[in-house]
Design an enzyme around this catalytic site. Structure first.
Site: not given
Lengths: 249, 606
Positions: B13, B15, B17, B117, B218, B237, B239, B249, B252, B283, B364, B395, B406, B412
């Site tokens: 659950a 973003g 999903g 960014f 999982d 990656q 970060h 974190l 960036e 990165r 990351h 992801e 990435r 996102l």
């Protein structure tokens, strides 16, 4: 440093039908270690049956609200040097304990859903196919209340909620604030009705426990006050002066 | 065992999903979301700096520039059909998020505010561009909240704190999943026409990570155990700016607003490694540069960290030097980087307004994962054959829009764009598709594995095995890699895996919230994921993006511009030998390059 832990345990499945205190000693604790890391050390090194919720470990997911040395906090946001060398941990109050530090969150989330916590604006979208326009000053009206992570630290520190579990509680009101004062939202009427109900915002007696309990630094009591004004007026317009909000941030 | 029937089952659950659930339900599907956490606890909420989309609200920007940056950032391994979708649909997806009520920051005209960014440029690499749409520095939190709220409004059915532990296959078709209700320990069967995995990454394979404790791979492990392939698992990656010692974190966006990395001499060393966009290089480049500085003894006080400086006097000096008119002050930082200030003050006792922040690279993000096409349909071979009924997004999926590395903000973008595509596809699919029943004794195999763990009395504690694995992977399969180290690392992790199978010991034999049991099972997922990562990394004899070989320092387009697919040939769910099979038959989609030669591979300079 060395830490003496006193943890409230409860596990009826294991034949202990009443809650009890258990003590653990931890050596070589770095003062910068989070209480969550210390709980993990107990679990991983001494007693795997200790149960608690956690996820992000950096104060953003809201899983690990608990009562630490008598005050609500996220275990991942308190450091050993801030609370040690004697640390007492127990579940948040006012919700049924299921096992050790894990409580039943369902009543809390039911209150959240009660205030219709979703954005409503079924009007026409901008003709250019782009975003709705909003002034930054207007967005700032809800910057504080959008910070809520639903950890329940505020609601479970509230004596009015302890006395009456039907009270929607501070977290639900903060969530309502986020929509009531969003200048793009049009769902106020139904939300104000829910908040004006007997177990809505008027159960708040302005005790202020919620504000220091919030691990996100939200001015919870202030948000509740603004919602009370909105309920009384039947509208939100003109209650908050954007200039004062801007100063605050 | 209780069985639930739905059109669509969404596992996870975060973003991706929630986006899939929302669009599938809006398309008329009966949807269940099963999540091991309460939805708002998902790690999307920890994404900070912004979501990239070429809105052009401050300066000219175009989707094709976003695509170019993404292809280059991915070191030319990204599938360009997926990158095209990402760039084109990002704009629309972000506008939709605003329409759902997401409280973005605003420009003086009231449009969505954007910041710079890493790796995002205008006009094919000419200069840094303001593309990251933000809500202060808690953009992910707002995306997660907004999507959850809209799902509630749309009456999506949530099964909170149900952990999926196996995938159901029947007649070669996916037909749901087995989950454990954490509060009671009961097994539940979710039978669905379409199943979408959006279970997130596996940062907990490494010692220093920005990832939540719950990110244990999982979904990837479950799919692997059911004989399906994983793609590009060697690309993981790091970060650049994890808070020293903790790995938490630091966005960036700090560098996007003008912050700079400094070594012990106070030198802005990224000027040497990336002369054009400096601290805003991608990165992988920045993390490697940091390692090289540390290796040269240029860490702060000779230690293994560097400084990240956002103090206005530092930032304004460099802005003036660059001939820019923009200046920042403390209020600006307090408004736009509130989360950063809070994190540094809480955990490091450092006030970023007064002193620089101590940082080190932190594990990351997984570029690799469950292979899918651009409609989030899981594919099972190099030719792109679709597994009916199975989808993946976010992801855990590898579509591959990120290639070998990435860009910031693109996770996102990935989850809203491909989560949405998956949701829409599922809504169409379930209208016609039959509900395939689960196999007989659907949960028996996985139940047996759980009983083994629950009753284990060996001498290897899960916490100890996990810590050893994390340390091994950090040392041998981290930012810099070599054959000898990776072999050593892999073999040692395989030994830990043997101990997990033969000598495990846990304490809790109960049913209710047995987190001891669940953590141990998750450790098994981490171990499988770690082995697969090491195996793929060992096989790729080149350096590309986040995969940096000391024994093969150059990118080798002639031989290695291909994806890797790894699968397990073992015949049981959790077996002594993984029997891994690895191939490099899957080619890279180069459809953008075919139209515009500026997308052709070249040396990557920032």
């Amino acid at each position: 440093m060395d830490i003496s832990f006193r943890i409230r345990r409860y596990n009826p499945e294991a034949g202990r039908t009443k809650p009890y205190w258990q003590e653990f000693e931890l050596n070589d604790v770095e003062p910068s270690h989070r209480v969550l890391e210390l709980l993990h050390r107990v679990k991983w090194e001494q007693d795997g049956t200790l149960a608690f919720r956690r996820s992000c470990s950096s104060g953003i997911c809201g899983s690990d609200a608990m009562r630490i040395n008598g005050r609500n906090a996220l275990a991942c946001k308190l450091l050993a040097r801030d609370v040690g060398p004697k640390i007492q941990v127990e579940p948040i109050l006012g919700l049924r304990v299921i096992k050790d530090l894990i409580v039943d969150m369902e009543p809390f989330l039911a209150h959240y859903r009660q205030v219709l916590p979703w954005f409503v604006n079924d009007g026409p979208l901008p003709a250019d196919g782009r975003e709705r326009l909003q002034a930054q000053e207007d967005k700032d009206l809800i910057t504080d209340s959008t910070n809520c992570i639903l950890c329940a630290a505020c609601t479970t520190s509230c004596p009015s909620f302890w006395a009456n579990g039907e009270y929607v509680g501070p977290a639900a009101i903060v969530q309502a604030h986020r929509f009531l004062f969003d200048t793009r939202d049009t769902g106020d009427d139904a939300r104000l009705d829910a908040l004006g109900a007997p177990d809505g915002v008027w159960r708040c007696r302005t005790i202020f426990n919620c504000t220091p309990a919030c691990p996100r630094g939200i001015e919870v009591t202030r948000a509740i006050g603004e919602v009370k004004l909105a309920v009384r007026k039947g509208a939100t317009a003109g209650i908050i002066d954007p200039a004062t909000i801007k100063q605050q941030h | 065992m209780q069985t639930h029937q739905f059109d669509a089952l969404i596992v996870g659950a975060g973003g991706a999903g929630l986006m899939a659930a929302l669009y599938a339900s809006q398309g008329g599907a009966k949807v269940a979301v099963v999540s091991k956490l309460y939805p708002t606890r998902s790690h999307t909420g920890a994404a900070l700096g912004g979501i990239g989309a070429a809105l052009g609200n401050h300066e000219e920007d175009r989707p094709e520039w976003h695509m170019y940056d993404t292809v280059k950032g991915g070191d030319y391994l990204a599938d360009q059909d997926a990158v095209r979708v990402l760039g084109e649909e990002a704009v629309d997806a972000v506008i939709e998020l605003e329409h759902m009520g997401l409280p973005f920051d605003r420009t003086s005209e009231g449009r969505i505010s954007q910041r710079r960014f890493g790796g995002h440029t205008s006009n094919f690499g000419e200069k840094a561009v303001r593309r990251a749409c933000h809500s202060a520095d808690r953009t992910g939190h707002m995306i997660l909240q907004t999507l959850y709220q809209q799902c509630l409004r749309n009456e999506v059915r949530f099964f909170d704190e149900y952990q999926v532990v196996d995938l159901l296959l029947n007649q070669g078709v996916a037909c749901g999943a087995v989950a454990i209700k954490l509060g009671s320990g009961e097994f539940h069967c979710f039978n669905a026409k379409a199943t979408l995995f959006a279970t997130g990454g596996w940062g907990r394979v490494w010692q220093v990570t920005s990832n939540a404790h719950s990110l244990t791979g999982d979904g990837a492990a479950i799919v692997l155990r059911r004989g399906l392939p994983l793609e590009d698992m060697e690309f993981y990656q790091f970060h650049p700016t994890g808070l020293y010692g903790l790995g938490v974190l630091l966005t960036e966006g700090i560098r996007g607003e003008g912050g700079v990395l400094l070594n012990r001499h106070g030198e802005r060393f990224m000027e040497r490694y990336a002369p054009t966009i400096k601290d805003l290089a991608s990165r992988d480049v920045v993390s490697r540069s940091m390692y090289l500085e540390l290796r040269d003894g240029k860490g702060i006080r000779g230690s293994d960290y560097l400084h990240l400086d956002i103090r206005p006097e530092t930032v304004n000096r460099y802005l003036a030097e660059a001939g820019e008119t923009r200046r920042i002050d403390e209020d600006f930082i307090a408004r736009n980087l509130a989360e950063t200030l809070e994190v540094c003050r809480t955990y490091a006792g450092v006030d970023p307004l007064q002193e620089p922040m101590p940082v080190q690279p932190t594990a990351h993000y997984a570029m690799g994962g469950i292979p899918t096409n651009v409609n989030a349909e899981v594919i099972v071979d190099a030719a792109g054959k679709v597994m009916q009924g199975l989808y993946a997004a976010g992801e855990v999926a590898c579509v591959s829009c990120h290639g070998a590395n990435r860009l910031g903000t693109n996770s996102l973008v990935d989850l809203v764009v491909f989560g949405r595509r998956g949701g829409k596809r599922i809504a169409n699919f379930v209208r016609e598709a039959p509900l395939i029943p689960p196999p007989m004794d659907a949960a028996e195999e996985v139940r047996a594995e759980f009983e083994r763990i629950r009753n284990s009395e060996g001498s290897s504690r899960p916490g100890e095995l996990r810590a050893q694995m994390q340390s091994l992977m950090m040392t041998h399969v981290g930012v810099f890699r070599s054959a000898d180290g990776m072999r050593q690392g892999r073999d040692a992790v395989l030994e830990l895996r043997q101990r997990f199978l033969q000598d495990l010991g846990i304490d809790d034999r109960g049913q209710v919230f047995n987190t001891d049991l669940m953590e141990a099972w998750e450790l098994g997922c981490l171990l499988d994921t770690a082995v697969v990562t090491a195996e793929c990394a060992l096989a790729r004899e080149e350096s590309r993006g986040a995969h940096s070989r000391e024994d093969f320092r150059e990118r080798d387009d002639a031989n290695w511009m291909v994806h890797s697919l790894i699968s397990s040939q073992a015949s049981g769910l959790v077996t002594e030998q993984l029997e891994l099979a690895l191939n490099h038959d899957k080619s890279v989609d180069r459809s953008l390059e075919a139209e515009d030669e500026r997308f052709a591979p070249k040396e990557r300079v920032y």
